[in-house]
Design a protein around this motif. Structure first.
Motif, PDB file in Angstrom:
ATOM      1  N   LEU A 226       4.598-105.306  11.169  1.00 42.69           N
ATOM      2  CA  LEU A 226       4.581-106.767  11.190  1.00 42.69           C
ATOM      3  C   LEU A 226       3.860-107.295  12.416  1.00 42.69           C
ATOM      4  O   LEU A 226       3.057-108.231  12.341  1.00 42.69           O
ATOM      5  CB  LEU A 226       6.016-107.304  11.139  1.00 42.69           C
ATOM      6  N   PHE A 227       4.166-106.684  13.555  1.00 46.37           N
ATOM      7  CA  PHE A 227       3.515-107.135  14.789  1.00 46.37           C
ATOM      8  C   PHE A 227       2.020-106.853  14.745  1.00 46.37           C
ATOM      9  O   PHE A 227       1.198-107.724  15.078  1.00 46.37           O
ATOM     10  CB  PHE A 227       4.150-106.448  15.995  1.00 46.37           C
TER      11      PHE A 227
ATOM     12  N   GLN B 119      -0.258-109.421  16.686  1.00 50.12           N
ATOM     13  CA  GLN B 119      -0.854-108.824  17.886  1.00 50.12           C
ATOM     14  C   GLN B 119      -2.126-109.558  18.302  1.00 50.12           C
ATOM     15  O   GLN B 119      -3.055-109.708  17.512  1.00 50.12           O
ATOM     16  CB  GLN B 119      -1.172-107.354  17.655  1.00 50.12           C
ATOM     17  N   PRO B 120      -2.202-110.030  19.562  1.00 55.10           N
ATOM     18  CA  PRO B 120      -3.426-110.702  20.031  1.00 55.10           C
ATOM     19  C   PRO B 120      -4.581-109.711  20.127  1.00 55.10           C
ATOM     20  O   PRO B 120      -4.364-108.499  20.261  1.00 55.10           O
ATOM     21  CB  PRO B 120      -3.031-111.218  21.429  1.00 55.10           C
ATOM     22  N   PRO B 121      -5.799-110.185  20.077  1.00 59.07           N
ATOM     23  CA  PRO B 121      -6.947-109.277  20.203  1.00 59.07           C
ATOM     24  C   PRO B 121      -7.068-108.746  21.622  1.00 59.07           C
ATOM     25  O   PRO B 121      -6.611-109.370  22.580  1.00 59.07           O
ATOM     26  CB  PRO B 121      -8.137-110.163  19.836  1.00 59.07           C
ATOM     27  N   CYS B 122      -7.680-107.586  21.746  1.00 66.29           N
ATOM     28  CA  CYS B 122      -7.966-106.997  23.051  1.00 66.29           C
ATOM     29  C   CYS B 122      -9.451-107.237  23.342  1.00 66.29           C
ATOM     30  O   CYS B 122     -10.312-106.766  22.590  1.00 66.29           O
ATOM     31  CB  CYS B 122      -7.650-105.503  23.038  1.00 66.29           C
ATOM     32  N   VAL B 123      -9.738-107.987  24.397  1.00 62.29           N
ATOM     33  CA  VAL B 123     -11.125-108.396  24.644  1.00 62.29           C
ATOM     34  C   VAL B 123     -11.580-107.947  26.028  1.00 62.29           C
ATOM     35  O   VAL B 123     -10.780-107.730  26.934  1.00 62.29           O
ATOM     36  CB  VAL B 123     -11.291-109.925  24.520  1.00 62.29           C
ATOM     37  N   THR B 124     -12.905-107.797  26.158  1.00 61.87           N
ATOM     38  CA  THR B 124     -13.550-107.534  27.432  1.00 61.87           C
ATOM     39  C   THR B 124     -14.665-108.563  27.610  1.00 61.87           C
ATOM     40  O   THR B 124     -14.912-109.385  26.731  1.00 61.87           O
ATOM     41  CB  THR B 124     -14.148-106.111  27.481  1.00 61.87           C
TER      42      THR B 124
ATOM     43  N   GLY C 108      -6.187-106.564  16.082  1.00 65.91           N
ATOM     44  CA  GLY C 108      -5.347-107.743  16.239  1.00 65.91           C
ATOM     45  C   GLY C 108      -4.794-108.240  14.921  1.00 65.91           C
ATOM     46  O   GLY C 108      -5.313-107.941  13.845  1.00 65.91           O
ATOM     47  N   GLY C 109      -3.703-109.017  15.008  1.00 66.58           N
ATOM     48  CA  GLY C 109      -3.055-109.540  13.820  1.00 66.58           C
ATOM     49  C   GLY C 109      -3.754-110.777  13.287  1.00 66.58           C
ATOM     50  O   GLY C 109      -4.359-111.546  14.032  1.00 66.58           O
ATOM     51  N   VAL C 110      -3.638-110.992  11.988  1.00 66.97           N
ATOM     52  CA  VAL C 110      -4.380-112.088  11.345  1.00 66.97           C
ATOM     53  C   VAL C 110      -3.914-113.458  11.839  1.00 66.97           C
ATOM     54  O   VAL C 110      -4.724-114.373  12.007  1.00 66.97           O
ATOM     55  CB  VAL C 110      -4.274-112.000   9.810  1.00 66.97           C
ATOM     56  N   LEU C 111      -2.628-113.621  12.059  1.00 69.23           N
ATOM     57  CA  LEU C 111      -2.139-114.929  12.497  1.00 69.23           C
ATOM     58  C   LEU C 111      -2.536-115.224  13.940  1.00 69.23           C
ATOM     59  O   LEU C 111      -2.690-116.388  14.322  1.00 69.23           O
ATOM     60  CB  LEU C 111      -0.618-114.998  12.360  1.00 69.23           C
ATOM     61  N   ALA C 112      -2.722-114.177  14.745  1.00 73.55           N
ATOM     62  CA  ALA C 112      -3.117-114.377  16.139  1.00 73.55           C
ATOM     63  C   ALA C 112      -4.617-114.529  16.288  1.00 73.55           C
ATOM     64  O   ALA C 112      -5.084-115.247  17.182  1.00 73.55           O
ATOM     65  CB  ALA C 112      -2.633-113.199  16.991  1.00 73.55           C
ATOM     66  N   CYS C 113      -5.387-113.895  15.422  1.00 67.95           N
ATOM     67  CA  CYS C 113      -6.841-113.833  15.609  1.00 67.95           C
ATOM     68  C   CYS C 113      -7.625-114.754  14.678  1.00 67.95           C
ATOM     69  O   CYS C 113      -8.823-114.955  14.898  1.00 67.95           O
ATOM     70  CB  CYS C 113      -7.335-112.394  15.413  1.00 67.95           C
ATOM     71  N   LEU C 114      -6.994-115.271  13.664  1.00 62.95           N
ATOM     72  CA  LEU C 114      -7.671-116.168  12.726  1.00 62.95           C
ATOM     73  C   LEU C 114      -7.016-117.551  12.815  1.00 62.95           C
ATOM     74  O   LEU C 114      -6.082-117.861  12.058  1.00 62.95           O
ATOM     75  CB  LEU C 114      -7.580-115.626  11.299  1.00 62.95           C
ATOM     76  N   PRO C 115      -7.481-118.393  13.723  1.00 63.00           N
ATOM     77  CA  PRO C 115      -6.868-119.721  13.894  1.00 63.00           C
ATOM     78  C   PRO C 115      -6.862-120.573  12.633  1.00 63.00           C
ATOM     79  O   PRO C 115      -6.045-121.491  12.519  1.00 63.00           O
ATOM     80  CB  PRO C 115      -7.727-120.364  14.988  1.00 63.00           C
ATOM     81  N   VAL C 116      -7.756-120.281  11.690  1.00 60.57           N
ATOM     82  CA  VAL C 116      -7.772-121.064  10.459  1.00 60.57           C
ATOM     83  C   VAL C 116      -6.450-120.913   9.701  1.00 60.57           C
ATOM     84  O   VAL C 116      -6.087-121.759   8.880  1.00 60.57           O
ATOM     85  CB  VAL C 116      -8.971-120.649   9.571  1.00 60.57           C
ATOM     86  N   LEU C 117      -5.692-119.846  10.005  1.00 63.34           N
ATOM     87  CA  LEU C 117      -4.403-119.637   9.345  1.00 63.34           C
ATOM     88  C   LEU C 117      -3.264-120.371  10.036  1.00 63.34           C
ATOM     89  O   LEU C 117      -2.121-120.313   9.569  1.00 63.34           O
ATOM     90  CB  LEU C 117      -4.072-118.129   9.308  1.00 63.34           C
ATOM     91  N   TRP C 118      -3.558-121.059  11.122  1.00 62.25           N
ATOM     92  CA  TRP C 118      -2.485-121.741  11.848  1.00 62.25           C
ATOM     93  C   TRP C 118      -1.922-122.928  11.081  1.00 62.25           C
ATOM     94  O   TRP C 118      -0.958-123.565  11.532  1.00 62.25           O
ATOM     95  CB  TRP C 118      -2.986-122.170  13.218  1.00 62.25           C
ATOM     96  N   VAL C 119      -2.491-123.228   9.932  1.00 67.45           N
ATOM     97  CA  VAL C 119      -1.919-124.261   9.071  1.00 67.45           C
ATOM     98  C   VAL C 119      -0.703-123.734   8.308  1.00 67.45           C
ATOM     99  O   VAL C 119       0.132-124.514   7.840  1.00 67.45           O
ATOM    100  CB  VAL C 119      -2.997-124.769   8.077  1.00 67.45           C
TER     101      VAL C 119
END
Length: 726
Positions: free
Chosen positions: A551-552, A557-562, A588-599
């Motif tokens: 689930l996480f 899970q937030p993306p890991c970026v450099t 990363g998780g879809v809800l954390a990395c795809l802001p379009v799903l924040w609806v």
């Protein structure tokens, strides 16, 4: 009969003249975009060319203490792999290592150190500082052979070391070494057209664009033209990306993958991916001979094992006997079977083999399925926008269509167009077309044909990717009111229509059950439990302890970026589950990395608004089923198989489709042109842009087996294109 000249005159007067101002505006905008892109390419992206014009170049080739070859080149060997200069006492802005382009192409890693006015000794990474990072240089990409250095004052000593590995092909032939080299001017057409595309996208979807004033329902011809253009561009871009990864395509011509070209055909397929990647092709050969198992015989030691599904025991016996076995195939009673859905074999491989005697290239199947998905997805979205949400504009449609296509996981399937990706792509394609045909049937006076075709598509999903069959539950909100509430089912005509909905499921289910029974003696056994994989699937079972990490990872899970292109890195994974977890790299998780799903968190409130305005609850039911199915599929994947990036395509579409419908509902309740509508457009544009950017970046993250791994020397050109200042 009108002459050609009269026809041209008529078309000009009837089509062009009335739209002179519009065409002039389009030409002006296009010219401005091209000029801006040209300015950026010439003056910004070539900044190193202008910076290096005043450099005092120093050719140190004659000072190299390396072995010389007969053609006056220098050899860097595994033993003699360090170049060092002392007492230079000069400014050093860059180092140019020119390599012989005729030697085997490869990517080389160099460690560069120097002493300058701020450092009396070579400095390296410490607890509190980071030394000069290692740099990759391609023997085939001239731009990468110029390395900018950030020194302080005069450089005294300079040390350049080739950091070799097991892939380094020695000796490496060096032609020359120059300090403060003049960088040549380079016009990168890929970057130039890419900037044009980004500028055009930005202009088209800016908040004040007229594209948001073109109604899908009231301007059908113009809106359909815009949709067709967008889909065409997506298909071209995705096809280009797939063919870029040539090591996974499996098609050769005289100019493409020519090392595998047969020398006479226009194009010929060839095997890629190893033995276990040929499962579908081998099954097609077996089917042509009336067999359902693969022709290859398992080794005797595998047939004699008490538990052939124990990977550790298998690997030990393989080492002892030296006889290999096929990995990731189903093994049952002395035969290898393919547990992946059989429909792709019947759709692509068997007809191709019967017609040509060759194996169908899997990547082409993935591409065809993805294109079918894009077309079906666009048609389905258009159906909803045109007939169920009257205020949807062309701009809103295109924004959501781009997000739906780009972020649903199909780009990753195209990145790795293997037989693992093909069933998922086919399942998604059949699903969207099935839903579209159902929707057409709901609005038709004679729906039986639509229902038959739609249900056939939905039923065939079971023979591709069984998890996606959950999308068939959308039939309940779509048809419940018509056939149950209104009791149409109990009429002769309604019963006939309902039979058309059910019949394809019965036929396809019967075929799949007979296929399963012929292989494994069970109507419902697809063979996944007999898989020779990294864990014993016969004993995997269901365990609630695996759900929390899944689930996480899949959702939160937030993306890991450099800070270096392509910015994204595989995310770390930790778990307290004290058992075996099947896990590949994820981003990363879809809800954390795809802001379009924040609806989605606002779904309940938005649905209450819809219910208060409509007597029917079809849209609400569709959204609820999509969200519930997405969660269930993600958890089923985690329990049955593990946590893998390609599995995101199983459920991401469901969440994105639900989000699209929720946005449509919100849009219906906004007054066009109002302040709230403008704010809504700006926020949505930002959410979509970030989501698409994230999904696109995943395509370029280096991964094992992809283009970046097989052709790392060529992949470095992408870095040079983006990191133009290095």
């Amino acid at each position: 009969m009108p002459t050609l000249r009269r026809n041209i005159t008529y078309l000009y007067e009837s089509r062009v003249l009335p739209r002179r101002s519009l065409l002039a505006h389009i030409a002006k905008v296009a010219a401005v975009i091209i000029v801006i892109a040209l300015f950026l390419e010439v003056f910004v992206f070539n900044i190193n060319f202008y910076k290096s014009l005043g450099y005092n170049s120093i050719d140190l080739s004659d000072s190299l203490e390396l072995q010389e070859s007969s053609d006056e080149q220098y050899k860097i060997t595994e033993v003699d792999n360090v170049i060092e200069f002392s007492n230079l006492n000069t400014e050093v802005h860059n180092v140019y290592l020119k390599f012989d382009w005729e030697q085997p192409a490869q990517n080389l890693t160099f460690k560069i150190q120097f002493t300058d006015d701020a450092h009396a000794t070579y400095f390296d990474t410490t607890e509190y500082t980071l030394g000069v990072p290692e740099v990759d240089i391609s023997t085939m990409v001239p731009e990468s052979q110029y390395v900018n250095l950030n020194t302080t004052g005069y450089v005294k000593n300079l040390r350049i070391e080739l950091v070799g590995n097991e892939k380094t092909n020695y000796p490496v032939r060096l032609t020359s070494l120059v300090l403060n080299a003049h960088r040549p001017f380079s016009f990168n057409f890929l970057r130039f057209f890419g900037v044009i595309g980004l500028l055009a996208f930005t202009y088209l979807f800016r908040p004040g664009s007229s594209v948001y004033r073109v109604s899908i329902a009231r301007r059908p011809k113009l809106s359909k033209g815009g949709i067709i253009c967008a889909v065409a561009i997506e298909v071209v871009l995705i096809s280009s990306f797939l063919f870029m990864g040539s090591n996974l395509v499996g098609v050769a011509t005289s100019t493409y993958n020519f090392g595998s070209w047969d020398g006479h055909s226009i194009a010929n397929p060839f095997e890629v991916g190893g033995e276990n990647a040929q499962q579908y092709a081998e099954l097609a050969k077996s089917m042509s001979q009336g067999k359902l198992y693969l022709e290859e015989e398992p080794p005797d030691w595998l047939q004699q094992m008490d538990d052939p599904y124990d990977k550790g025991a298998r690997d030990e016996l393989q080492k002892e006997t030296g006889e290999p076995y096929l990995f990731d195939v189903a093994y049952y009673q002395g035969h290898y079977y393919v547990y992946f859905g059989v429909v792709p074999v019947l759709l692509f491989y068997l007809p191709f083999y019967l017609a040509t005697g060759a194996s169908f290239p899997t990547a082409i199947g993935v591409l065809l399925a993805v294109i079918a998905f894009i077309l079906g997805c666009s048609a389905l979205l258009d159906r909803f926008a045109r007939y169920h949400f009257k205020q949807v504009s062309l701009g809103l449609y295109l924004l959501l269509q781009i997000a739906l296509v780009t972020c649903c996981g199909i780009l990753y399937l195209v990145k790795f167009p293997t037989f693992y990706s093909l069933p998922i792509a086919c399942g998604l394609a059949f699903s969207v077309w099935g839903l579209y045909l159902w929707m057409c049937g709901r609005g038709s006076q004679r729906p039986c044909g639509w229902y038959l075709a739609g249900s056939l598509c939905m039923a065939l999903v079971a023979g591709c990717r069984p998890q996606l069959v959950l999308l068939s539950f959308l039939a309940f909100p779509l048809f419940w009111r018509r056939y149950i509430t209104e009791r149409r089912l109990f009429t002769r005509r309604g019963a006939r229509e309902f039979a058309c909905l059910i019949a394809p499921y019965v036929v396809v289910a019967a075929g799949i059950m007979l296929y399963n029974n012929a292989r494994f003696g069970s109507l419902t056994d697809f063979g996944a439990n007999y898989n020779l994989t990294v864990n014993d699937m016969t004993k995997r079972g269901m365990n609630v302890g695996r759900l929390a990490p899944a689930l996480f990872t899949y959702f939160l899970q937030p993306p890991c970026v450099t800070g270096v292109f392509p910015f994204l890195q595989p995310t770390p994974f930790e778990t307290t589950y004290m058992g075996q977890t099947i896990k590949e790299v994820t981003f990363g998780g879809v809800l954390a990395c795809l802001p379009v799903l924040w609806v989605l968190p606002f779904a309940s409130r938005i649905l209450k608004l819809r219910i208060s305005q409509r007597s029917t609850r079809t849209t609400m039911g569709v959204i609820v089923v999509l969200i519930a199915a997405g969660v269930i599929v993600a958890l089923l994947d985690a329990e049955m198989a593990g946590i893998l990036q390609r599995y995101y395509a199983d459920f991401s579409f469901m969440f994105l489709a639900a989000a699209v419908l929720l946005v449509f509902i919100v849009n219906e309740n906004l007054v066009p042109g109002s302040t709230m509508a403008q704010v809504f457009t700006k926020v949505l544009l930002a959410l979509v842009a970030v989501s698409v950017f994230y999904s696109a970046l995943i395509c370029f993250v280096p991964e094992t087996g992809w283009y970046s791994d097989v052709y790392s020397w060529a992949y470095s050109s992408f870095f040079e294109t983006v990191l133009f200042w290095t």
